[in-house]
Each structure stands twice: as structure tokens, then as C-alpha cells.
Scaffold this motif. Structure first.
Motif, PDB file in Angstrom:
ATOM      1  N   LEU A  79       0.839  -1.190   0.000  1.00 46.41           N
ATOM      2  CA  LEU A  79       0.000   0.000   0.000  1.00 46.41           C
ATOM      3  C   LEU A  79       0.877   1.244   0.000  1.00 46.41           C
ATOM      4  O   LEU A  79       1.900   1.296   0.690  1.00 46.41           O
ATOM      5  N   GLN A  80       0.457   2.249  -0.767  1.00 46.62           N
ATOM      6  CA  GLN A  80       1.172   3.508  -0.806  1.00 46.62           C
ATOM      7  C   GLN A  80       0.259   4.642  -0.334  1.00 46.62           C
ATOM      8  O   GLN A  80      -0.948   4.507  -0.333  1.00 46.62           O
ATOM      9  N   GLU A  81       0.885   5.755   0.023  1.00 44.31           N
ATOM     10  CA  GLU A  81       0.197   6.929   0.580  1.00 44.31           C
ATOM     11  C   GLU A  81      -0.608   6.526   1.815  1.00 44.31           C
ATOM     12  O   GLU A  81      -1.828   6.675   1.876  1.00 44.31           O
ATOM     13  N   VAL A  82       0.121   6.034   2.791  1.00 39.37           N
ATOM     14  CA  VAL A  82      -0.483   5.545   4.025  1.00 39.37           C
ATOM     15  C   VAL A  82      -0.176   6.523   5.158  1.00 39.37           C
ATOM     16  O   VAL A  82       0.985   6.836   5.418  1.00 39.37           O
ATOM     17  N   ASP A  83      -1.217   7.011   5.810  1.00 38.10           N
ATOM     18  CA  ASP A  83      -1.072   7.886   6.971  1.00 38.10           C
ATOM     19  C   ASP A  83      -1.109   7.070   8.250  1.00 38.10           C
ATOM     20  O   ASP A  83      -1.778   6.024   8.320  1.00 38.10           O
ATOM     21  N   SER A  84      -0.409   7.561   9.264  1.00 34.71           N
ATOM     22  CA  SER A  84      -0.478   6.955  10.586  1.00 34.71           C
ATOM     23  C   SER A  84      -0.676   8.054  11.625  1.00 34.71           C
ATOM     24  O   SER A  84       0.198   8.891  11.827  1.00 34.71           O
ATOM     25  N   MET A  85      -1.850   8.073  12.225  1.00 33.17           N
ATOM     26  CA  MET A  85      -2.179   8.979  13.327  1.00 33.17           C
ATOM     27  C   MET A  85      -2.012  10.453  12.947  1.00 33.17           C
ATOM     28  O   MET A  85      -1.533  11.265  13.728  1.00 33.17           O
ATOM     29  N   THR A  86      -2.424  10.803  11.745  1.00 34.82           N
ATOM     30  CA  THR A  86      -2.320  12.189  11.291  1.00 34.82           C
ATOM     31  C   THR A  86      -3.638  12.942  11.476  1.00 34.82           C
ATOM     32  O   THR A  86      -4.721  12.356  11.505  1.00 34.82           O
TER      33      THR A  86
END
Length: 265
Positions: A63-70
């Protein structure tokens, strides 16, 4: 040589059989636009992404363009800051790994791998000689029960500068070939087949789609694709293993996903 960040993840084999017994692998790559539907601002696409994964039951997903806790992800996830990799892992019953490329919006942004099998995950930062957004390479070292190993890797190359894409491609090759293992590399490469970075990667790896189709489908933008910038690449020793490769007709991200099946000996 970049800093190597290692995360060990182990679990039980699923469905009472091992990866060695399965042999035919299903793999998926998808740029998920940070969990938001690009054509409907503020609307989450995680349920659709999870449903797609459950439909095709891939063994591994890049997976690409993955946010984490943004803060950004919160705007499309009901006000919650969400680790998208962990969320999708829970929704699909897979293991999830987040490979952070940059600090972003009070959280992180980068790539992710989902795995149905126990693997060893790691993250390698990629060079940005022209500046711009940092990028990363996510690795899953897969060991079958018969001892055979291979690498499944995912990445998202720079969209701003050709020099960055060239440098990142060269670093990816260097990092992958040093293991001496079979490799499947997937992701959003932000280059088309006529660009230099494509030629650089082609010296060591095979464009998997060309092995089964002389005119592979475009992947971007999803509503009416005109550019082919998303790929599966395989190491030379895997020539002949591609059973099928398909660009899936979905539009809840700005890229279309690619599904590939391999026959592993």
C-alpha cells in the motif's frame, strides 16, 4: 547506507496449512490516497479497500500513501486519528506494517505491507538528493516452511524530481540484490516506461505485466487512466512464474490497484 529499521512480526499459519503447501501466491499493490476518496473529499475509502482485499484474498499487499495517526486522516475517519495500516490489518485479518517515510500532520506518512503469513518486516529510507518528500522501501522477508525465502517489497517514489526517482531506483536495486533472494517489488513508481528510472530498474528486474501482456493497462488517474506508473517487478529468476496480472477497475482512490498471481516452485 541508510539506517535500517527492523521490526520482527511472527504469528500462526492460517487455515491449517503452510505457505510452502500453497505455492500459488496472490499479490496486490494499491495507492490508497491516505485513506480518503479523492473524488469525494472527506469521505473514507477504508471500507472499500478492505472489501477489495477480502474479495481477492491476497497473500501480500503493498500500500502507498499511508497515513499513521495524522490530523489529515482524522478528517476522513470520523474525527479519529487512525493508523491506516493497523486499521486495514484489523479489517482484513492480516498482519499490518507501517514503513514511515516522513513525519507529517502530527503523525507519519509512508508505505505499508499487509501479510497473511508470518514474516520479518523492515524499513529502508530512500535518498532525496533534490530535496522534497522523504520516501521509504518497505520489506517483508518471507520464509516458507520448506526453508525457501523471498522478499516482497513495496515503495512509492518521488513525484517531484526525476533525479530523486533515479537515485531511489538505484538504492532499491542495491538494497534488494544484496540479499541474494528472489524478489517481488510493487508500488507507485511515478515513472512511465519511457523514463530513465524505468530503464535503470529494468537492468536487474522484470516488468511483470509485460510477461503476460504486450500492452499493459494504465493505472492513473483511476476515473480514466492514461498513465502507467504502478507496477509489479520481479527478479530475473522468477521469469516464467507470472500466472496473471490485472489492473482492477475501481475508483475509490486516484490510482487503480494491480492484482498478480505467481506460481512459486
Amino acid at each position: 547506507m541508510g539506517k535500517f529499521i527492523l521490526s520482527m512480526v511472527f504469528g500462526l499459519f492460517l487455515s491449517g496449512h503452510s505457505l510452502a503447501q500453497q505455492r500459488t501466491l496472490t499479490l496486490l499493490t494499491f495507492n490508497i490516497y491516505h485513506g480518503e476518496n479523492p473524488y469525494h473529499a472527506g469521505e473514507s475509502n477504508l471500507a472499500e479497500v478492505a472489501a477489495l482485499i477480502q474479495k481477492y484474498q491476497p497473500d501480500f499487499v503493498a500500500l502507498q500513501e499511508v497515513d499513521s495517526m495524522t490530523v489529515r486522516s482524522a478528517s476522513s475517519q470520523g474525527g479519529r486519528k487512525v493508523d491506516l495500516a493497523a486499521e486495514l490489518a484489523e479489517l482484513t485479518g492480516m498482519q499490518g506494517y507501517f514503513a514511515k517515510a516522513i513525519d507529517f500532520s502530527q503523525g507519519g506518512y509512508g508505505e505499508s505491507i499487509l501479510s497473511k503469513w508470518p514474516v520479518e518486516f523492515s524499513t529502508i529510507p530512500l535518498p532525496t538528493p533534490m530535496g522534497g518528500e522523504g520516501r521509504s522501501l518497505a520489506l517483508a522477508n518471507v520464509k516458507m516452511s520448506d526453508g525457501k525465502e523471498f522478499i516482497f517489497a513495496g515503495t512509492h517514489l518521488c513525484h517531484e524530481f526525476e533525479a530523486n526517482r533515479n537515485a531511489q531506483t538505484e538504492e532499491i536495486i542495491r538494497q534488494l540484490i544484496r540479499h541474494g533472494l528472489s524478489v517481488v517489488l510493487a508500488g507507485d513508481f511515478n515513472f512511465e516506461p519511457n523514463e530513465r528510472a524505468y530503464g535503470i530498474l529494468s537492468k536487474d528486474f522484470l516488468d511483470a505485466a509485460l510477461l503476460v501482456n504486450t500492452s499493459p493497462a494504465a493505472t492513473y488517474p483511476a476515473e480514466a487512466p492514461t498513465s502507467r506508473i504502478d507496477y509489479f517487478w520481479i527478479s530475473q529468476d522468477l521469469r516464467g512464474t507470472v500466472i496473471s496480472i490485472e489492473v482492477l477497475d475501481v475508483d475509490f482512490s486516484d490510482h487503480r490497484p494491480i492484482l498478480m498471481k505467481l506460481k512459486m516452485d
